[in-house]
Design an enzyme around this catalytic site. Structure first.
Site, PDB file in Angstrom:
ATOM      1  N   LYS A  28       0.830  -1.209   0.000  1.00 39.89           N
ATOM      2  CA  LYS A  28       0.000   0.000   0.000  1.00 39.89           C
ATOM      3  C   LYS A  28       0.867   1.264   0.000  1.00 39.89           C
ATOM      4  CE  LYS A  28      -2.837   0.863   3.665  1.00 39.89           C
ATOM      5  NZ  LYS A  28      -2.670   2.246   4.168  1.00 39.89           N
ATOM      6  N   SER A  29       1.856   1.311   0.888  1.00 46.45           N
ATOM      7  CA  SER A  29       2.700   2.516   0.985  1.00 46.45           C
ATOM      8  C   SER A  29       3.437   2.767  -0.329  1.00 46.45           C
ATOM      9  CB  SER A  29       3.741   2.342   2.098  1.00 46.45           C
ATOM     10  OG  SER A  29       3.105   2.267   3.346  1.00 46.45           O
ATOM     11  N   ARG A  33       2.991   5.926  -3.250  1.00 47.57           N
ATOM     12  CA  ARG A  33       4.138   6.760  -3.633  1.00 47.57           C
ATOM     13  C   ARG A  33       4.414   6.661  -5.125  1.00 47.57           C
ATOM     14  NH1 ARG A  33       4.148   5.689   1.593  1.00 47.57           N
ATOM     15  NH2 ARG A  33       5.307   6.966   3.082  1.00 47.57           N
ATOM     16  N   GLY A 100      -5.059   7.996   5.172  1.00 47.48           N
ATOM     17  CA  GLY A 100      -4.191   8.980   5.825  1.00 47.48           C
ATOM     18  C   GLY A 100      -2.963   9.287   4.980  1.00 47.48           C
ATOM     19  N   ARG A 128      -8.642  12.179  12.512  1.00 45.53           N
ATOM     20  CA  ARG A 128      -7.211  11.877  12.698  1.00 45.53           C
ATOM     21  C   ARG A 128      -6.380  13.166  12.735  1.00 45.53           C
ATOM     22  NH1 ARG A 128      -5.478   6.889   9.056  1.00 45.53           N
ATOM     23  NH2 ARG A 128      -3.662   7.029  10.418  1.00 45.53           N
ATOM     24  N   ASP A 321       1.538  -1.347  11.937  1.00 50.72           N
ATOM     25  CA  ASP A 321       0.263  -1.729  11.312  1.00 50.72           C
ATOM     26  C   ASP A 321      -0.098  -3.192  11.576  1.00 50.72           C
ATOM     27  OD1 ASP A 321       0.008   0.812  10.322  1.00 50.72           O
ATOM     28  OD2 ASP A 321       0.763   0.334   8.329  1.00 50.72           O
ATOM     29  N   ARG A 352      -6.614   1.826  17.950  1.00 52.05           N
ATOM     30  CA  ARG A 352      -6.386   0.376  17.886  1.00 52.05           C
ATOM     31  C   ARG A 352      -5.981  -0.242  19.224  1.00 52.05           C
ATOM     32  NH1 ARG A 352      -3.560   0.028  11.928  1.00 52.05           N
ATOM     33  NH2 ARG A 352      -5.488   0.042  10.737  1.00 52.05           N
ATOM     34  N   ARG A 394      -7.649  -3.361   9.081  1.00 51.16           N
ATOM     35  CA  ARG A 394      -6.734  -4.331   9.700  1.00 51.16           C
ATOM     36  C   ARG A 394      -7.416  -5.082  10.851  1.00 51.16           C
ATOM     37  NH1 ARG A 394      -2.560  -3.554   6.429  1.00 51.16           N
ATOM     38  NH2 ARG A 394      -1.906  -1.419   6.018  1.00 51.16           N
TER      39      ARG A 394
HETATM   40  C1  S3P Z   1       2.278   4.868   6.180  1.00 49.02           C
HETATM   41  C2  S3P Z   1       2.834   5.228   7.370  1.00 49.02           C
HETATM   42  C3  S3P Z   1       2.335   4.781   8.682  1.00 49.02           C
HETATM   43  C4  S3P Z   1       1.421   3.565   8.549  1.00 49.02           C
HETATM   44  C5  S3P Z   1       0.422   3.754   7.454  1.00 49.02           C
HETATM   45  C6  S3P Z   1       1.120   3.954   6.114  1.00 49.02           C
HETATM   46  C7  S3P Z   1       2.860   5.397   4.934  1.00 49.02           C
HETATM   47  O1  S3P Z   1       1.592   5.809   9.294  1.00 49.02           O
HETATM   48  O2  S3P Z   1       0.768   3.302   9.767  1.00 49.02           O
HETATM   49  O3  S3P Z   1      -0.428   2.621   7.351  1.00 49.02           O
HETATM   50  O4  S3P Z   1       2.532   4.880   3.840  1.00 49.02           O
HETATM   51  O5  S3P Z   1       3.642   6.348   5.002  1.00 49.02           O
HETATM   52  P1  S3P Z   1       2.300   7.012  10.121  1.00 49.02           P
HETATM   53  O6  S3P Z   1       3.121   7.796   9.184  1.00 49.02           O
HETATM   54  O7  S3P Z   1       1.163   7.805  10.678  1.00 49.02           O
HETATM   55  O8  S3P Z   1       3.113   6.355  11.182  1.00 49.02           O
END
Ligand code: S3P
Length: 435
Positions: A28-29, A33, A100, A128, A321, A352, A394
């Protein structure tokens, strides 16, 4: 094994054995990007194994509203980058849904764009904390208005001229670090971010891949303004956060063996493996390799008896996560597991610490909240009962794993939340099930 759809939620029945080879969806991350940097770059970016979860689709949709052209066929995406100088003022709000990462990284890029944009999302996103990015971006020169003085979405940002900063983040957050570094790409001078301990470093790795001269050492990363990105080929590895559900299931199921192929093995993300190994898991790493700046491997998991451990400090961002499913593992381990220094869990898609502890208690486990973590006393078995996702992807999947391992199975409300990061989760469970 039986998973029955009921009109109200689904029923997950216990399972005795799993077998097979699977691939979990793209990270996902990294998918976020790849799409975002592709939209900022000059030239074409071609992404394979892009995650088709709701979160990453939100990033693509926002890019379209900002004038970025892209095409998608299944998990393959082509972005026709013309540089972020060519993004235009969105005609409508940017809806990030539950994501987020979309909200915070997009704010970083928009801080340097000379127009205004309004971002919002679902009720979870609107609760958030956003001050962690809006304050430093305001310090750099962006104008941001939002609920409670810019602390909560909806947020309106008017970007423009930015000044580089030296920012010491109070939290180890890759979203915060990334937002500031992305703003720094268009700021005057140098922008430096230091975090209390290293969070996932996909932004640093991928920006370098897109041609940015980004320097990092320890917990500090820096960029100079004016850097241009050029389109790239990005092959997204499988998401270790999604693999985590199968690592726990494959460990605690009485019989069978599972091979999970092409899992991302970035060392800032492999805390779940370290934790499970410390607890006694039998997971083998095979065919380690690196592609597009990100290590990956196949993971072979076999049943094992786990024991409780303590998890804290620098380990936390590496598995943040995965805490929901790790808590399920802890409830079936011998002895006590304690997770500390994880107050960040309170500001994820749900609180969580609270939702995991209450959920585990409802299934018969012995779990307690700590201000910054959880304390779980493991047992030989888990009873089962009724579980809720509370709209948190999750949690939904962690409870499916719990249900498959529990004596009485579970009734689960809200499995649809899994769409956010793992749309074919239940299909894969069906695939490996052997009753
Ligand atoms: C993420 C960073 C993390 C993670 C989120 C994805 C990212 O959050 O918990 O699921 O893709 O940069 P935080 O940056 O709030 O720690």
């Amino acid at each position: 094994m039986q998973i029955n759809n009921e009109s109200k939620g689904i029923r997950i029945n216990p399972m005795g054995r799993i077998q097979g080879e699977i691939e979990v969806p793209g990270d996902k991350s990294i998918s976020h990007r790849a799409a975002l940097f592709g939209g900022m770059a000059q030239g074409e970016t071609h992404i394979t194994n892009f995650l088709l979860g709701q979160d990453c689709l939100s990033t693509l949709a926002c890019l379209k509203t900002l004038g970025v052209e892209w095409e998608r066929r299944d998990a393959e995406v082509w972005i026709r980058g013309r540089g972020f100088e060519n993004w235009h003022e969105p005609q409508d709000i940017l809806d990030v849904g539950n994501s987020g990462t979309t909200m915070r990284l997009m704010l970083g890029v928009l801080a340097g764009c000379p127009f205004s944009a309004t971002l919002t999302g679902d009720s979870s996103i609107r609760s958030r904390p956003m001050a962690r990015v809006t304050l430093p971006l305001q310090e750099m020169g962006a104008r941001i208005l939002g609920r409670q003085e810019g602390k909560y979405a909806p947020l309106t940002i008017q970007g423009g001229f930015l000044q580089g900063i030296q920012f010491r983040s109070p939290v180890a957050s890759a979203q915060v670090k990334s937002a500031i570094l992305l703003a720094g790409l268009r700021a005057k001078g140098e922008t430096m971010v230091t975090e209390p301990c290293l969070s996932r470093d996909h932004t640093e790795r991928m920006l370098r891949g897109f041609g940015v001269d980004l320097k990092s050492e320890g917990c500090t990363a820096k960029v100079r303004g004016g850097a241009a990105l050029s389109g790239q080929e990005v092959a997204v590895p499988g998401d270790i956060s999604s693999a985590a559900f199968f690592l726990v299931l494959g460990t605690l199921i009485p019989q069978g063996e599972l091979l999970i192929k092409n899992v991302g093995m970035n060392p800032t993300r492999t805390g779940i493996l370290d934790a499970l190994w410390q607890m006694g898991a039998d997971i083998q790493v095979e065919e380690e390799r690196e592609e597009c700046g990100e290590p990956r491997a196949n993971l072979r998991v076999r049943p094992a008896q786990l024991h409780g451990i303590e998890i804290q400090g620098e380990m936390i961002p590496k598995l943040i996560d995965e805490v929901p499913v790790l808590a399920v593992a802890a409830s079936l381990a011998q002895g006590e597991t304690v997770i500390r220094d994880a107050a960040e869990l309170r500001v994820k898609e749900t609180d969580r610490i609270q939702t995991v502890v209450q959920g585990l208690q409802a299934l018969g486990a012995n779990a307690r909240e700590l201000p910054d973590g959880l304390r779980i006393q493991g047992a030989k078995s888990l009873r089962g009962g009724v579980a809720h996702s509370h709209g948190d992807h999750r949690l939904a999947m962690a409870w499916v794993v719990a249900g498959l391992l529990a004596e009485e199975g579970i009734s689960l409300q809200g499995i649809e939340a899994a769409e956010v990061s793992f749309p074919n989760f239940l299909e894969l469970i069906h695939e490996i099930a052997e009753s």
